[in-house]
Design a protein around this motif. Sequence first.
Motif, mmCIF file in Angstrom:
data_model
loop_
_atom_site.group_PDB
_atom_site.id
_atom_site.type_symbol
_atom_site.label_atom_id
_atom_site.label_comp_id
_atom_site.label_asym_id
_atom_site.label_seq_id
_atom_site.Cartn_x
_atom_site.Cartn_y
_atom_site.Cartn_z
ATOM 1 N N SER A 1 40.332 26.950 39.177
ATOM 2 C CA SER A 1 39.546 28.050 38.991
ATOM 3 C C SER A 1 40.375 29.359 38.724
ATOM 4 O O SER A 1 39.817 29.989 37.793
ATOM 5 N N MET A 2 41.514 29.299 38.932
ATOM 6 C CA MET A 2 42.283 30.614 38.541
ATOM 7 C C MET A 2 42.778 30.383 36.739
ATOM 8 O O MET A 2 42.473 31.369 36.328
ATOM 9 N N ALA A 3 42.849 29.178 36.328
ATOM 10 C CA ALA A 3 43.118 28.960 34.689
ATOM 11 C C ALA A 3 41.634 29.349 34.099
ATOM 12 O O ALA A 3 41.599 30.019 33.075
ATOM 13 N N ILE A 4 40.358 28.922 34.894
ATOM 14 C CA ILE A 4 39.275 29.380 34.019
ATOM 15 C C ILE A 4 38.988 30.907 34.205
ATOM 16 O O ILE A 4 38.635 31.494 33.223
ATOM 17 N N ALA A 5 39.510 31.585 35.168
ATOM 18 C CA ALA A 5 39.331 32.930 35.590
ATOM 19 C C ALA A 5 40.200 33.738 34.526
ATOM 20 O O ALA A 5 39.655 34.553 33.927
ATOM 21 N N GLN A 6 41.453 33.143 34.305
ATOM 22 C CA GLN A 6 42.316 33.842 33.479
ATOM 23 C C GLN A 6 41.685 33.915 31.919
ATOM 24 O O GLN A 6 41.656 34.575 31.090
ATOM 25 N N ALA A 7 41.200 32.570 31.497
ATOM 26 C CA ALA A 7 40.483 32.251 30.334
ATOM 27 C C ALA A 7 39.381 33.267 30.121
ATOM 28 O O ALA A 7 38.987 33.968 29.052
ATOM 29 N N ASP A 8 38.532 33.386 31.302
ATOM 30 C CA ASP A 8 37.400 34.445 31.196
ATOM 31 C C ASP A 8 37.855 36.017 30.715
ATOM 32 O O ASP A 8 37.179 36.586 30.035
ATOM 33 N N VAL A 9 38.922 36.317 31.438
ATOM 34 C CA VAL A 9 39.464 37.594 31.332
ATOM 35 C C VAL A 9 39.992 37.853 30.151
ATOM 36 O O VAL A 9 39.655 38.968 29.601
ATOM 37 N N VAL A 10 40.550 36.922 29.718
ATOM 38 C CA VAL A 10 40.942 37.021 28.064
ATOM 39 C C VAL A 10 39.588 37.265 27.062
ATOM 40 O O VAL A 10 39.723 38.091 26.331
ATOM 41 N N LYS A 11 38.785 36.433 27.284
ATOM 42 C CA LYS A 11 37.543 36.598 26.415
ATOM 43 C C LYS A 11 36.811 37.689 26.663
ATOM 44 O O LYS A 11 36.675 38.420 25.693
ATOM 45 N N GLU A 12 36.888 38.326 27.843
ATOM 46 C CA GLU A 12 35.985 39.489 28.289
ATOM 47 C C GLU A 12 36.964 40.680 27.627
ATOM 48 O O GLU A 12 36.380 41.437 26.861
ATOM 49 N N ARG A 13 38.121 40.784 27.653
ATOM 50 C CA ARG A 13 39.081 41.939 27.134
ATOM 51 C C ARG A 13 38.993 41.728 25.573
ATOM 52 O O ARG A 13 38.988 42.704 24.794
ATOM 53 N N GLN A 14 38.956 40.643 24.689
ATOM 54 C CA GLN A 14 38.951 40.504 23.632
ATOM 55 C C GLN A 14 37.640 41.087 22.984
ATOM 56 O O GLN A 14 37.509 41.570 21.941
ATOM 57 N N ALA A 15 36.621 40.783 23.955
ATOM 58 C CA ALA A 15 35.394 41.215 23.266
ATOM 59 C C ALA A 15 35.196 42.631 23.368
ATOM 60 O O ALA A 15 34.629 43.221 22.439
#
Length: 146
Positions: free
Chosen positions: A20-34
């Motif tokens: 879940s932490m790995a998924i959360a990190q991927a989500d935060v990267v996508k969010e900031r990139q957006a």
Amino acid sequence: MVRRLTVALAAGMITAFAASMAIAQADVVKERQALLKQFGDATKPVGGMLRGSVPFDLAQVQAALDLYVKNAKALPALFPEGSGPGSDALPAIWTNKADFDARFAKLGTDAAAARAAITDEASFKANFPGVIRNCGACHDSYRQKN
């Protein structure tokens, strides 16, 4: 038997937490990139205005500045420790997080000041370059060159 079950359950929980932490990190990267892509999308036409290749549009300039203010507040939280992989973020972000966060604060402050100062094309050309210099300065220090 109970002990094995307890150990297996604990191992499963640790694995699930790590996933879940790995998924959360991927989500935060996508969010900031957006949000950073929004910066780029808003800046392209305004940059054209600075170069004189696009007609001046005060409403579009104000919308870009409003976006800079809004996203500059949100972005520092989207760079948690360990969220560099999968992005162009350099490790320097986390070794000098105070400076990195201060750069977003400065962008927001400068954009808000420019929003108040820009009323026509002349004031736009006088004030907007200072705002976007914040972007280049941050990229030079904290973004991997492609």
